[in-house]
Design a protein around this motif. Structure first.
Motif, PDB file in Angstrom:
ATOM      1  N   GLU A  68       0.863  -1.179   0.000  1.00 18.72           N
ATOM      2  CA  GLU A  68       0.000   0.000   0.000  1.00 18.72           C
ATOM      3  C   GLU A  68       0.897   1.225   0.000  1.00 18.72           C
ATOM      4  OE1 GLU A  68      -4.345  -0.898   1.867  1.00 18.72           O
ATOM      5  OE2 GLU A  68      -3.047   0.479   2.935  1.00 18.72           O
ATOM      6  N   VAL A  69       0.611   2.130  -0.912  1.00 19.54           N
ATOM      7  CA  VAL A  69       1.369   3.377  -1.006  1.00 19.54           C
ATOM      8  C   VAL A  69       0.458   4.505  -0.520  1.00 19.54           C
ATOM      9  CG1 VAL A  69       2.607   4.958  -2.520  1.00 19.54           C
ATOM     10  CG2 VAL A  69       2.684   2.469  -2.966  1.00 19.54           C
ATOM     11  N   TRP A  70       0.891   5.163   0.536  1.00 16.69           N
ATOM     12  CA  TRP A  70       0.157   6.285   1.113  1.00 16.69           C
ATOM     13  C   TRP A  70       0.862   7.577   0.708  1.00 16.69           C
ATOM     14  CZ3 TRP A  70      -3.235   5.969   5.814  1.00 16.69           C
ATOM     15  CH2 TRP A  70      -3.739   4.679   6.004  1.00 16.69           C
ATOM     16  N   THR A  71       0.099   8.527   0.169  1.00 15.59           N
ATOM     17  CA  THR A  71       0.636   9.832  -0.217  1.00 15.59           C
ATOM     18  C   THR A  71       0.068  10.885   0.733  1.00 15.59           C
ATOM     19  OG1 THR A  71       0.728   9.118  -2.520  1.00 15.59           O
ATOM     20  CG2 THR A  71       0.875  11.488  -2.112  1.00 15.59           C
ATOM     21  N   PHE A  72       0.940  11.803   1.168  1.00 18.89           N
ATOM     22  CA  PHE A  72       0.572  12.810   2.156  1.00 18.89           C
ATOM     23  C   PHE A  72       0.786  14.224   1.621  1.00 18.89           C
ATOM     24  CE2 PHE A  72       1.811   9.012   4.395  1.00 18.89           C
ATOM     25  CZ  PHE A  72       0.885   8.913   5.423  1.00 18.89           C
ATOM     26  N   ARG A  73      -0.047  15.152   2.101  1.00 14.60           N
ATOM     27  CA  ARG A  73       0.174  16.579   1.845  1.00 14.60           C
ATOM     28  C   ARG A  73       1.235  17.083   2.803  1.00 14.60           C
ATOM     29  NH1 ARG A  73      -5.918  18.871   2.155  1.00 14.60           N
ATOM     30  NH2 ARG A  73      -5.164  19.177   4.265  1.00 14.60           N
ATOM     31  N   ASP A  74       1.657  18.333   2.601  1.00 15.58           N
ATOM     32  CA  ASP A  74       2.648  18.947   3.480  1.00 15.58           C
ATOM     33  C   ASP A  74       2.189  19.006   4.936  1.00 15.58           C
ATOM     34  OD1 ASP A  74       4.418  19.350   1.411  1.00 15.58           O
ATOM     35  OD2 ASP A  74       3.801  21.422   1.052  1.00 15.58           O
ATOM     36  N   ASP A  75       0.874  19.100   5.165  1.00 18.09           N
ATOM     37  CA  ASP A  75       0.361  19.185   6.537  1.00 18.09           C
ATOM     38  C   ASP A  75       0.155  17.799   7.167  1.00 18.09           C
ATOM     39  OD1 ASP A  75      -1.885  18.252   5.234  1.00 18.09           O
ATOM     40  OD2 ASP A  75      -3.153  19.977   5.730  1.00 18.09           O
ATOM     41  N   GLY A  76       0.558  16.734   6.453  1.00 17.76           N
ATOM     42  CA  GLY A  76       0.473  15.388   6.999  1.00 17.76           C
ATOM     43  C   GLY A  76      -0.821  14.647   6.706  1.00 17.76           C
ATOM     44  N   LYS A  77      -1.782  15.311   6.048  1.00 14.89           N
ATOM     45  CA  LYS A  77      -3.039  14.636   5.731  1.00 14.89           C
ATOM     46  C   LYS A  77      -2.875  13.716   4.527  1.00 14.89           C
ATOM     47  CE  LYS A  77      -6.072  17.829   7.931  1.00 14.89           C
ATOM     48  NZ  LYS A  77      -7.367  18.428   7.974  1.00 14.89           N
ATOM     49  N   VAL A  78      -3.548  12.586   4.591  1.00 16.61           N
ATOM     50  CA  VAL A  78      -3.491  11.599   3.512  1.00 16.61           C
ATOM     51  C   VAL A  78      -4.289  12.100   2.316  1.00 16.61           C
ATOM     52  CG1 VAL A  78      -4.083   9.237   2.854  1.00 16.61           C
ATOM     53  CG2 VAL A  78      -3.263   9.718   5.160  1.00 16.61           C
ATOM     54  N   THR A  79      -3.670  12.033   1.130  1.00 18.05           N
ATOM     55  CA  THR A  79      -4.371  12.421  -0.093  1.00 18.05           C
ATOM     56  C   THR A  79      -4.706  11.234  -0.984  1.00 18.05           C
ATOM     57  OG1 THR A  79      -2.306  12.799  -1.301  1.00 18.05           O
ATOM     58  CG2 THR A  79      -3.287  14.695  -0.155  1.00 18.05           C
ATOM     59  N   ARG A  80      -4.017  10.103  -0.769  1.00 20.67           N
ATOM     60  CA  ARG A  80      -4.262   8.930  -1.606  1.00 20.67           C
ATOM     61  C   ARG A  80      -3.693   7.686  -0.922  1.00 20.67           C
ATOM     62  NH1 ARG A  80      -5.551   7.768  -6.818  1.00 20.67           N
ATOM     63  NH2 ARG A  80      -4.529   6.010  -7.802  1.00 20.67           N
ATOM     64  N   ILE A  81      -4.432   6.592  -1.031  1.00 15.84           N
ATOM     65  CA  ILE A  81      -3.942   5.282  -0.617  1.00 15.84           C
ATOM     66  C   ILE A  81      -4.141   4.366  -1.808  1.00 15.84           C
ATOM     67  CG2 ILE A  81      -4.189   3.342   0.962  1.00 15.84           C
ATOM     68  CD1 ILE A  81      -5.533   5.335   2.934  1.00 15.84           C
ATOM     69  N   GLU A  82      -3.065   3.774  -2.264  1.00 19.15           N
ATOM     70  CA  GLU A  82      -3.152   2.913  -3.447  1.00 19.15           C
ATOM     71  C   GLU A  82      -2.634   1.513  -3.113  1.00 19.15           C
ATOM     72  OE1 GLU A  82      -1.932   2.873  -8.142  1.00 19.15           O
ATOM     73  OE2 GLU A  82      -1.231   4.501  -6.872  1.00 19.15           O
ATOM     74  N   PRO A  83      -3.542   0.520  -3.107  1.00 25.64           N
ATOM     75  CA  PRO A  83      -3.101  -0.850  -2.867  1.00 25.64           C
ATOM     76  C   PRO A  83      -2.569  -1.463  -4.158  1.00 25.64           C
ATOM     77  CG  PRO A  83      -5.481  -0.783  -3.044  1.00 25.64           C
ATOM     78  CD  PRO A  83      -4.989   0.639  -3.176  1.00 25.64           C
ATOM     79  N   VAL A  84      -1.533  -2.259  -4.030  1.00 24.84           N
ATOM     80  CA  VAL A  84      -0.964  -2.986  -5.164  1.00 24.84           C
ATOM     81  C   VAL A  84      -0.973  -4.455  -4.773  1.00 24.84           C
ATOM     82  CG1 VAL A  84       1.026  -3.275  -6.678  1.00 24.84           C
ATOM     83  CG2 VAL A  84       0.516  -1.010  -5.713  1.00 24.84           C
ATOM     84  N   TYR A  85      -1.856  -5.213  -5.405  1.00 27.74           N
ATOM     85  CA  TYR A  85      -2.014  -6.628  -5.079  1.00 27.74           C
ATOM     86  C   TYR A  85      -0.985  -7.468  -5.800  1.00 27.74           C
ATOM     87  CZ  TYR A  85      -6.562  -5.626  -3.038  1.00 27.74           C
ATOM     88  OH  TYR A  85      -7.561  -5.157  -2.254  1.00 27.74           O
ATOM     89  N   GLY A  86      -0.546  -8.541  -5.136  1.00 21.14           N
ATOM     90  CA  GLY A  86       0.404  -9.467  -5.738  1.00 21.14           C
ATOM     91  C   GLY A  86      -0.235 -10.352  -6.777  1.00 21.14           C
ATOM     92  N   ASP A  87      -1.535 -10.694  -6.615  1.00 16.36           N
ATOM     93  CA  ASP A  87      -2.140 -11.669  -7.511  1.00 16.36           C
ATOM     94  C   ASP A  87      -3.658 -11.515  -7.512  1.00 16.36           C
ATOM     95  OD1 ASP A  87      -2.854 -13.851  -9.029  1.00 16.36           O
ATOM     96  OD2 ASP A  87      -1.624 -15.268  -7.924  1.00 16.36           O
ATOM     97  N   THR A  88      -4.195 -10.662  -8.389  1.00 17.19           N
ATOM     98  CA  THR A  88      -5.645 -10.481  -8.431  1.00 17.19           C
ATOM     99  C   THR A  88      -6.342 -11.722  -8.970  1.00 17.19           C
ATOM    100  OG1 THR A  88      -5.517  -9.358 -10.563  1.00 17.19           O
ATOM    101  CG2 THR A  88      -5.577  -7.970  -8.605  1.00 17.19           C
ATOM    102  N   ALA A  89      -5.676 -12.507  -9.809  1.00 15.38           N
ATOM    103  CA  ALA A  89      -6.277 -13.749 -10.310  1.00 15.38           C
ATOM    104  C   ALA A  89      -6.544 -14.706  -9.145  1.00 15.38           C
ATOM    105  CB  ALA A  89      -5.369 -14.402 -11.345  1.00 15.38           C
ATOM    106  N   GLN A  90      -5.637 -14.769  -8.179  1.00 14.22           N
ATOM    107  CA  GLN A  90      -5.828 -15.618  -7.002  1.00 14.22           C
ATOM    108  C   GLN A  90      -7.028 -15.138  -6.195  1.00 14.22           C
ATOM    109  OE1 GLN A  90      -2.712 -15.426  -4.049  1.00 14.22           O
ATOM    110  NE2 GLN A  90      -3.364 -17.285  -3.039  1.00 14.22           N
ATOM    111  N   VAL A  91      -7.184 -13.834  -6.079  1.00 14.20           N
ATOM    112  CA  VAL A  91      -8.319 -13.266  -5.353  1.00 14.20           C
ATOM    113  C   VAL A  91      -9.622 -13.665  -6.030  1.00 14.20           C
ATOM    114  CG1 VAL A  91      -9.478 -11.119  -4.721  1.00 14.20           C
ATOM    115  CG2 VAL A  91      -7.008 -11.325  -4.431  1.00 14.20           C
ATOM    116  N   LEU A  92      -9.711 -13.453  -7.338  1.00 15.13           N
ATOM    117  CA  LEU A  92     -10.937 -13.773  -8.067  1.00 15.13           C
ATOM    118  C   LEU A  92     -11.244 -15.265  -8.013  1.00 15.13           C
ATOM    119  CD1 LEU A  92     -10.475 -11.366 -11.089  1.00 15.13           C
ATOM    120  CD2 LEU A  92     -12.120 -11.145  -9.202  1.00 15.13           C
ATOM    121  N   LYS A  93     -10.242 -16.101  -8.129  1.00 18.53           N
ATOM    122  CA  LYS A  93     -10.443 -17.550  -8.051  1.00 18.53           C
ATOM    123  C   LYS A  93     -10.999 -17.936  -6.688  1.00 18.53           C
ATOM    124  CE  LYS A  93      -7.951 -21.942  -8.101  1.00 18.53           C
ATOM    125  NZ  LYS A  93      -8.048 -22.289  -6.707  1.00 18.53           N
TER     126      LYS A  93
END
Length: 101
Positions: A68-93
């Motif tokens: 998970e990549v969390w991006t922050f503003r200068d004031d420390g507030k979160v602006t984006r959280i982006e999950p990167v899955y290792g295997d979406t095919a495994q999830v769907l299966k």
């Protein structure tokens, strides 16, 4: 969340965090997110770890690498959280496979 997953889509704000948690809880039991390491810069933190859970629809257990990549503003507030899955095919299966006796 990745678009091709049942809970995929963009979630915005505090309500979005509640909505994505409810969406994940709607398809998974025994969710565990284990953080093994973190990497950071001035505006981002990446948490490297493992996602483990049991599919409610099938009873199948999954465990795979995730970042998970969390991006922050200068004031420390979160602006984006982006999950990167290792295997979406495994999830769907796991979510679609029949429960074995």
């Amino acid at each position: 969340e990745v678009e091709n997953l049942p809970y995929g889509g963009d979630y915005v704000g505090h309500q979005g965090m509640q909505d994505v948690a409810a969406a994940l809880g709607g398809v998974w039991d025994d969710i565990a997110l284990t953080v093994d390491d973190t990497l950071s810069s001035e505006t981002r933190v990446a948490a490297l770890g493992t996602f483990s859970a049991t599919a409610k629809s099938t009873g199948e257990k999954v465990s795979f690498p995730m970042v998970e990549v969390w991006t922050f503003r200068d004031d420390g507030k979160v602006t984006r959280i982006e999950p990167v899955y290792g295997d979406t095919a495994q999830v769907l299966k796991a979510l679609r496979a029949p429960v074995s006796a």
